[in-house]
Design a protein around this motif. Structure first.
Motif, PDB file in Angstrom:
ATOM      1  N   GLU A  11     124.237  78.657  79.916  1.00  0.00           N
ATOM      2  CA  GLU A  11     123.712  79.866  79.278  1.00  0.00           C
ATOM      3  C   GLU A  11     123.159  79.557  77.888  1.00  0.00           C
ATOM      4  OE1 GLU A  11     125.149  84.415  78.132  1.00  0.00           O
ATOM      5  OE2 GLU A  11     126.564  82.987  79.006  1.00  0.00           O
ATOM      6  N   VAL A  12     123.898  78.777  77.123  1.00  0.00           N
ATOM      7  CA  VAL A  12     123.455  78.409  75.775  1.00  0.00           C
ATOM      8  C   VAL A  12     122.173  77.585  75.844  1.00  0.00           C
ATOM      9  CG1 VAL A  12     124.016  77.065  73.701  1.00  0.00           C
ATOM     10  CG2 VAL A  12     125.759  78.498  74.766  1.00  0.00           C
ATOM     11  N   PHE A  13     122.174  76.581  76.718  1.00  0.00           N
ATOM     12  CA  PHE A  13     121.018  75.681  76.823  1.00  0.00           C
ATOM     13  C   PHE A  13     119.769  76.442  77.251  1.00  0.00           C
ATOM     14  CE2 PHE A  13     118.197  72.865  79.164  1.00  0.00           C
ATOM     15  CZ  PHE A  13     118.042  71.811  78.274  1.00  0.00           C
ATOM     16  N   VAL A  14     119.882  77.234  78.304  1.00  0.00           N
ATOM     17  CA  VAL A  14     118.709  77.949  78.829  1.00  0.00           C
ATOM     18  C   VAL A  14     118.188  78.955  77.809  1.00  0.00           C
ATOM     19  CG1 VAL A  14     117.905  79.558  80.599  1.00  0.00           C
ATOM     20  CG2 VAL A  14     119.362  77.631  81.238  1.00  0.00           C
ATOM     21  N   THR A  15     119.098  79.698  77.188  1.00  0.00           N
ATOM     22  CA  THR A  15     118.689  80.709  76.203  1.00  0.00           C
ATOM     23  C   THR A  15     117.949  80.074  75.037  1.00  0.00           C
ATOM     24  OG1 THR A  15     120.574  82.122  76.779  1.00  0.00           O
ATOM     25  CG2 THR A  15     119.490  82.541  74.667  1.00  0.00           C
ATOM     26  N   LEU A  16     118.534  79.033  74.444  1.00  0.00           N
ATOM     27  CA  LEU A  16     117.905  78.379  73.293  1.00  0.00           C
ATOM     28  C   LEU A  16     116.634  77.637  73.693  1.00  0.00           C
ATOM     29  CD1 LEU A  16     120.963  76.997  71.274  1.00  0.00           C
ATOM     30  CD2 LEU A  16     119.575  79.026  70.821  1.00  0.00           C
ATOM     31  N   PHE A  17     116.602  77.097  74.906  1.00  0.00           N
ATOM     32  CA  PHE A  17     115.410  76.391  75.380  1.00  0.00           C
ATOM     33  C   PHE A  17     114.230  77.361  75.455  1.00  0.00           C
ATOM     34  CE2 PHE A  17     112.457  74.472  78.334  1.00  0.00           C
ATOM     35  CZ  PHE A  17     112.546  73.111  78.076  1.00  0.00           C
ATOM     36  N   VAL A  18     114.493  78.555  75.980  1.00  0.00           N
ATOM     37  CA  VAL A  18     113.434  79.559  76.094  1.00  0.00           C
ATOM     38  C   VAL A  18     112.992  80.028  74.709  1.00  0.00           C
ATOM     39  CG1 VAL A  18     112.904  81.897  76.881  1.00  0.00           C
ATOM     40  CG2 VAL A  18     114.155  80.331  78.377  1.00  0.00           C
ATOM     41  N   ILE A  19     113.953  80.258  73.813  1.00  0.00           N
ATOM     42  CA  ILE A  19     113.627  80.756  72.472  1.00  0.00           C
ATOM     43  C   ILE A  19     112.888  79.703  71.652  1.00  0.00           C
ATOM     44  CG2 ILE A  19     114.608  81.483  70.255  1.00  0.00           C
ATOM     45  CD1 ILE A  19     116.848  82.833  71.802  1.00  0.00           C
ATOM     46  N   MET A  20     113.395  78.470  71.657  1.00  0.00           N
ATOM     47  CA  MET A  20     112.837  77.423  70.803  1.00  0.00           C
ATOM     48  C   MET A  20     111.611  76.757  71.421  1.00  0.00           C
ATOM     49  SD  MET A  20     116.439  75.838  69.368  1.00  0.00           S
ATOM     50  CE  MET A  20     115.795  75.208  67.828  1.00  0.00           C
ATOM     51  N   ASP A  21     111.493  76.809  72.754  1.00  0.00           N
ATOM     52  CA  ASP A  21     110.288  76.374  73.470  1.00  0.00           C
ATOM     53  C   ASP A  21     109.806  74.981  73.065  1.00  0.00           C
ATOM     54  OD1 ASP A  21     108.115  76.344  75.097  1.00  0.00           O
ATOM     55  OD2 ASP A  21     106.929  77.770  73.938  1.00  0.00           O
ATOM     56  N   PRO A  22     110.514  73.919  73.487  1.00  0.00           N
ATOM     57  CA  PRO A  22     110.104  72.550  73.130  1.00  0.00           C
ATOM     58  C   PRO A  22     108.670  72.213  73.514  1.00  0.00           C
ATOM     59  CG  PRO A  22     112.303  72.558  74.088  1.00  0.00           C
ATOM     60  CD  PRO A  22     111.759  73.944  74.269  1.00  0.00           C
ATOM     61  N   VAL A  23     108.230  72.651  74.687  1.00  0.00           N
ATOM     62  CA  VAL A  23     106.860  72.349  75.128  1.00  0.00           C
ATOM     63  C   VAL A  23     105.847  73.046  74.234  1.00  0.00           C
ATOM     64  CG1 VAL A  23     105.217  72.533  77.031  1.00  0.00           C
ATOM     65  CG2 VAL A  23     107.618  72.021  77.512  1.00  0.00           C
ATOM     66  N   GLY A  24     106.137  74.281  73.853  1.00  0.00           N
ATOM     67  CA  GLY A  24     105.237  75.019  72.980  1.00  0.00           C
ATOM     68  C   GLY A  24     105.147  74.441  71.576  1.00  0.00           C
ATOM     69  N   MET A  25     106.131  73.609  71.214  1.00  0.00           N
ATOM     70  CA  MET A  25     106.126  72.975  69.894  1.00  0.00           C
ATOM     71  C   MET A  25     105.084  71.866  69.788  1.00  0.00           C
ATOM     72  SD  MET A  25     108.251  74.122  67.654  1.00  0.00           S
ATOM     73  CE  MET A  25     109.370  75.505  67.732  1.00  0.00           C
ATOM     74  N   ILE A  26     104.671  71.321  70.931  1.00  0.00           N
ATOM     75  CA  ILE A  26     103.778  70.154  70.916  1.00  0.00           C
ATOM     76  C   ILE A  26     102.459  70.441  70.200  1.00  0.00           C
ATOM     77  CG2 ILE A  26     102.461  68.566  72.368  1.00  0.00           C
ATOM     78  CD1 ILE A  26     104.765  68.605  74.358  1.00  0.00           C
ATOM     79  N   PRO A  27     101.704  71.493  70.580  1.00  0.00           N
ATOM     80  CA  PRO A  27     100.428  71.724  69.867  1.00  0.00           C
ATOM     81  C   PRO A  27     100.627  72.054  68.394  1.00  0.00           C
ATOM     82  CG  PRO A  27     100.942  73.561  71.335  1.00  0.00           C
ATOM     83  CD  PRO A  27     101.879  72.459  71.675  1.00  0.00           C
ATOM     84  N   LEU A  28     101.701  72.757  68.060  1.00  0.00           N
ATOM     85  CA  LEU A  28     101.966  73.070  66.655  1.00  0.00           C
ATOM     86  C   LEU A  28     102.275  71.800  65.872  1.00  0.00           C
ATOM     87  CD1 LEU A  28     104.202  76.242  67.176  1.00  0.00           C
ATOM     88  CD2 LEU A  28     101.770  76.153  66.604  1.00  0.00           C
ATOM     89  N   PHE A  29     103.067  70.916  66.480  1.00  0.00           N
ATOM     90  CA  PHE A  29     103.417  69.654  65.827  1.00  0.00           C
ATOM     91  C   PHE A  29     102.178  68.792  65.623  1.00  0.00           C
ATOM     92  CE2 PHE A  29     104.701  65.160  66.177  1.00  0.00           C
ATOM     93  CZ  PHE A  29     105.557  65.073  65.096  1.00  0.00           C
ATOM     94  N   LEU A  30     101.329  68.709  66.654  1.00  0.00           N
ATOM     95  CA  LEU A  30     100.108  67.909  66.555  1.00  0.00           C
ATOM     96  C   LEU A  30      99.190  68.449  65.464  1.00  0.00           C
ATOM     97  CD1 LEU A  30      99.250  67.281  70.320  1.00  0.00           C
ATOM     98  CD2 LEU A  30     100.221  65.662  68.690  1.00  0.00           C
ATOM     99  N   SER A  31      99.121  69.768  65.363  1.00  0.00           N
ATOM    100  CA  SER A  31      98.243  70.375  64.357  1.00  0.00           C
ATOM    101  C   SER A  31      98.755  70.132  62.944  1.00  0.00           C
ATOM    102  CB  SER A  31      98.132  71.887  64.607  1.00  0.00           C
ATOM    103  OG  SER A  31      97.603  72.149  65.878  1.00  0.00           O
TER     104      SER A  31
END
Length: 204
Positions: A11-31
């Motif tokens: 529950e903790v992993f799935v909830t935080l994974f959805v909120i923090m969105d590691p995949v969605g961080m990629i374009p922001l990090f690259l920019s």
């Protein structure tokens, strides 16, 4: 007696994974790290993850006390994070980011990558709620491993985004920057809207 509450862990992993969105961080990090050396980008990746996990952990243990002592409500924290992200988003959309330097490298890892992009209001509140469920070693390790697991996913996503940067080159980074700015501005506006709604309804 179980040494690990696997249901809570998932529950903790799935909830935080959805909120923090590691995949969605990629374009922001690259920019945000474009134009910097590979070593600097790698350092920014682990520094941002370290900042995020530190902030999340601190709020998990002392969140209520910190906000109460400073007389800060959760919607106020959420609105502040939204305004900060909106400023970053406008820079990405208009292409007005400053040329990278040593100070900028440090700032990118701390703000906005570490917080509020990773350790934002959503992740902080969710972790504070999960921390309230800790009543023994089994639940403690479940929450701890869930938080650590999500941050390992984020670090992996950022770390492997560097080869992408070499492939797409500067023109691709420019395109990603505009898209990331648009997405980031939408996230910022949603954070501010949610905060205003909470203020109006008194739900805090």
């Amino acid at each position: 007696m179980s040494v690990l509450d696997t249901v809570l862990l998932v529950e903790v992993f799935v909830t935080l994974f959805v909120i923090m969105d590691p995949v969605g961080m990629i374009p922001l990090f690259l920019s945000l790290t474009s134009g910097r050396s590979t070593a600097t980008q790698r350092r920014a990746a682990w520094q941002a993850v370290l900042v995020s996990i530190s902030v999340v952990t601190a709020f998990a243990f002392f969140g209520k006390q910190i906000l109460s002592y400073l007389h800060i409500s959760l919607p106020a924290l959420q609105c502040a994070g939204g305004l900060l992200l909106l400023l970053v988003a406008l820079d990405l959309l208009t292409g007005k980011q400053k040329a990278p330097d040593a100070a900028a490298d440090s700032n990118v890892a701390l703000v906005p990558l570490g917080t509020p992009l990773m350790a934002g209001p959503g992740a902080i509140v969710a972790t504070m709620l999960f921390a309230q469920e800790v009543d023994g070693s089994a639940t403690f390790f479940a929450v701890a491993l869930g938080v650590i697991g999500v941050h390992l996913c984020i670090f992996s996503a950022l770390r492997f985004s560097l080869p992408i940067l070499r492939v797409i080159r500067q023109s691709g980074v420019l395109l990603i920057s505009r898209i990331a700015g648009l997405l980031l501005s939408a996230i910022a506006v949603q954070l501010i809207a949610d905060a205003v709604r909470s203020f109006v309804t008194g739900d805090f």
